[in-house]
Design a protein around this motif. Structure first.
Motif, mmCIF file in Angstrom:
data_model
loop_
_atom_site.group_PDB
_atom_site.id
_atom_site.type_symbol
_atom_site.label_atom_id
_atom_site.label_comp_id
_atom_site.label_asym_id
_atom_site.label_seq_id
_atom_site.Cartn_x
_atom_site.Cartn_y
_atom_site.Cartn_z
ATOM 1 N N ALA A 54 -22.265 -13.929 18.640
ATOM 2 C CA ALA A 54 -21.746 -14.010 17.275
ATOM 3 C C ALA A 54 -22.108 -12.715 16.559
ATOM 4 N N SER A 55 -21.275 -12.348 15.600
ATOM 5 C CA SER A 55 -21.569 -11.154 14.819
ATOM 6 C C SER A 55 -20.980 -11.302 13.427
ATOM 7 N N SER A 56 -21.426 -10.434 12.548
ATOM 8 C CA SER A 56 -20.914 -10.462 11.185
ATOM 9 C C SER A 56 -19.561 -9.774 11.080
ATOM 10 N N LEU A 57 -19.036 -9.270 12.180
ATOM 11 C CA LEU A 57 -17.730 -8.612 12.185
ATOM 12 C C LEU A 57 -16.570 -9.572 12.428
ATOM 13 N N GLU A 58 -16.865 -10.793 12.810
ATOM 14 C CA GLU A 58 -15.805 -11.749 13.108
ATOM 15 C C GLU A 58 -15.004 -12.054 11.842
ATOM 16 N N LYS A 59 -13.740 -12.359 12.035
ATOM 17 C CA LYS A 59 -12.819 -12.489 10.908
ATOM 18 C C LYS A 59 -13.260 -13.548 9.897
ATOM 19 N N ASP A 60 -13.636 -14.735 10.378
ATOM 20 C CA ASP A 60 -14.046 -15.782 9.443
ATOM 21 C C ASP A 60 -15.348 -15.423 8.731
ATOM 22 N N MET A 61 -16.203 -14.661 9.383
ATOM 23 C CA MET A 61 -17.441 -14.207 8.743
ATOM 24 C C MET A 61 -17.149 -13.179 7.650
ATOM 25 N N ARG A 62 -16.253 -12.258 7.944
ATOM 26 C CA ARG A 62 -15.919 -11.224 6.961
ATOM 27 C C ARG A 62 -15.311 -11.837 5.708
ATOM 28 N N GLU A 63 -14.527 -12.913 5.887
ATOM 29 C CA GLU A 63 -13.930 -13.571 4.738
ATOM 30 C C GLU A 63 -14.975 -14.338 3.922
ATOM 31 N N LYS A 64 -15.960 -14.902 4.620
ATOM 32 C CA LYS A 64 -16.961 -15.734 3.975
ATOM 33 C C LYS A 64 -18.058 -14.912 3.291
ATOM 34 N N LEU A 65 -18.424 -13.764 3.863
ATOM 35 C CA LEU A 65 -19.572 -12.990 3.395
ATOM 36 C C LEU A 65 -19.174 -11.837 2.499
ATOM 37 N N LYS A 66 -20.083 -11.489 1.615
ATOM 38 C CA LYS A 66 -19.869 -10.330 0.754
ATOM 39 C C LYS A 66 -20.042 -9.040 1.561
ATOM 40 N N THR A 67 -21.103 -8.990 2.374
ATOM 41 C CA THR A 67 -21.377 -7.842 3.224
ATOM 42 C C THR A 67 -22.007 -8.336 4.519
ATOM 43 N N GLY A 68 -21.929 -7.554 5.567
ATOM 44 C CA GLY A 68 -22.484 -7.951 6.859
ATOM 45 C C GLY A 68 -23.902 -7.496 7.068
ATOM 46 N N GLY A 69 -24.474 -6.800 6.098
ATOM 47 C CA GLY A 69 -25.781 -6.213 6.302
ATOM 48 C C GLY A 69 -26.877 -6.780 5.428
ATOM 49 N N ASP A 70 -26.802 -8.072 5.093
ATOM 50 C CA ASP A 70 -27.869 -8.668 4.293
ATOM 51 C C ASP A 70 -28.382 -9.935 4.966
ATOM 52 N N LYS A 71 -29.383 -10.564 4.342
ATOM 53 C CA LYS A 71 -30.012 -11.733 4.947
ATOM 54 C C LYS A 71 -29.077 -12.934 5.001
ATOM 55 N N ASP A 72 -28.167 -13.038 4.054
ATOM 56 C CA ASP A 72 -27.200 -14.139 4.078
ATOM 57 C C ASP A 72 -26.304 -14.033 5.308
ATOM 58 N N ALA A 73 -25.869 -12.826 5.620
ATOM 59 C CA ALA A 73 -25.031 -12.613 6.803
ATOM 60 C C ALA A 73 -25.815 -12.925 8.064
ATOM 61 N N ALA A 74 -27.077 -12.527 8.106
ATOM 62 C CA ALA A 74 -27.911 -12.793 9.276
ATOM 63 C C ALA A 74 -28.091 -14.289 9.485
ATOM 64 N N ALA A 75 -28.272 -15.021 8.408
ATOM 65 C CA ALA A 75 -28.425 -16.473 8.512
ATOM 66 C C ALA A 75 -27.145 -17.126 9.034
ATOM 67 N N GLU A 76 -26.001 -16.690 8.555
ATOM 68 C CA GLU A 76 -24.730 -17.241 9.034
ATOM 69 C C GLU A 76 -24.518 -16.931 10.521
ATOM 70 N N GLY A 78 -26.881 -16.434 12.701
ATOM 71 C CA GLY A 78 -27.841 -17.274 13.419
ATOM 72 C C GLY A 78 -27.335 -18.688 13.618
ATOM 73 N N LYS A 79 -26.748 -19.259 12.569
ATOM 74 C CA LYS A 79 -26.186 -20.610 12.682
ATOM 75 C C LYS A 79 -25.044 -20.643 13.684
ATOM 76 N N LEU A 80 -24.186 -19.628 13.623
ATOM 77 C CA LEU A 80 -23.022 -19.592 14.502
ATOM 78 C C LEU A 80 -23.418 -19.404 15.963
ATOM 79 N N VAL A 81 -24.375 -18.527 16.245
ATOM 80 C CA VAL A 81 -24.787 -18.314 17.633
ATOM 81 C C VAL A 81 -25.494 -19.558 18.168
ATOM 82 N N ALA A 82 -26.230 -20.273 17.329
ATOM 83 C CA ALA A 82 -26.870 -21.516 17.769
ATOM 84 C C ALA A 82 -25.824 -22.570 18.098
#
Length: 120
Positions: A54-76, A78-82
């Motif tokens: 999983a990565s913060s570059l995925e399309k649904d992640m980019r739409e959901k997150l403000k930026t891919g380089g913060d703790k909120d993105a890391a948490a998302e 983490g949930k997705l890879v789990a």
């Protein structure tokens, strides 16, 4: 010919060697973070295959997150890879922080992966 590693490369190799030593056949949850994104993958080192990623570059992640380089993105991430690891039949992993300090985004990803059901 032996390649001389820089300080970060030696630290990464040292962490990876220690992780593989205590893994006992469990796959490893490897983290890579750049200044703008974060990536995680569950790797089976015996077979050399990636079981889940999983990565913060995925399309649904980019739409959901403000930026891919913060703790909120890391948490998302983490949930997705789990979630994807559980779907692949993996519940126990060993955490490979890849030489990064266990702090900030790396810690946020690990905590979210634990909440998502991964045991490490």
């Amino acid at each position: 010919m032996t390649k001389k590693l820089d300080t970060a490369g030696r630290r990464k190799a040292r962490v990876r060697r220690a992780v593989k030593k205590v893994a006992y056949g469990r796959p490893r949850l490897s983290v890579f973070r750049s200044s703008k994104q974060i990536y995680a993958q569950v790797i089976d080192d015996d077979k050399g295959h990636t079981l889940a990623a999983a990565s913060s570059l995925e399309k649904d992640m980019r739409e959901k997150l403000k930026t891919g380089g913060d703790k909120d993105a890391a948490a998302e991430v983490g949930k997705l890879v789990a979630e994807r690891a559980k779907a692949a039949g993996v519940s126990k992993v060993v955490f490979d922080r890849s030489g990064y300090m266990y702090h900030g985004r790396v810690k946020a990803l690990a905590d979210a992966a634990r909440e998502g059901g991964l045991d490490f």
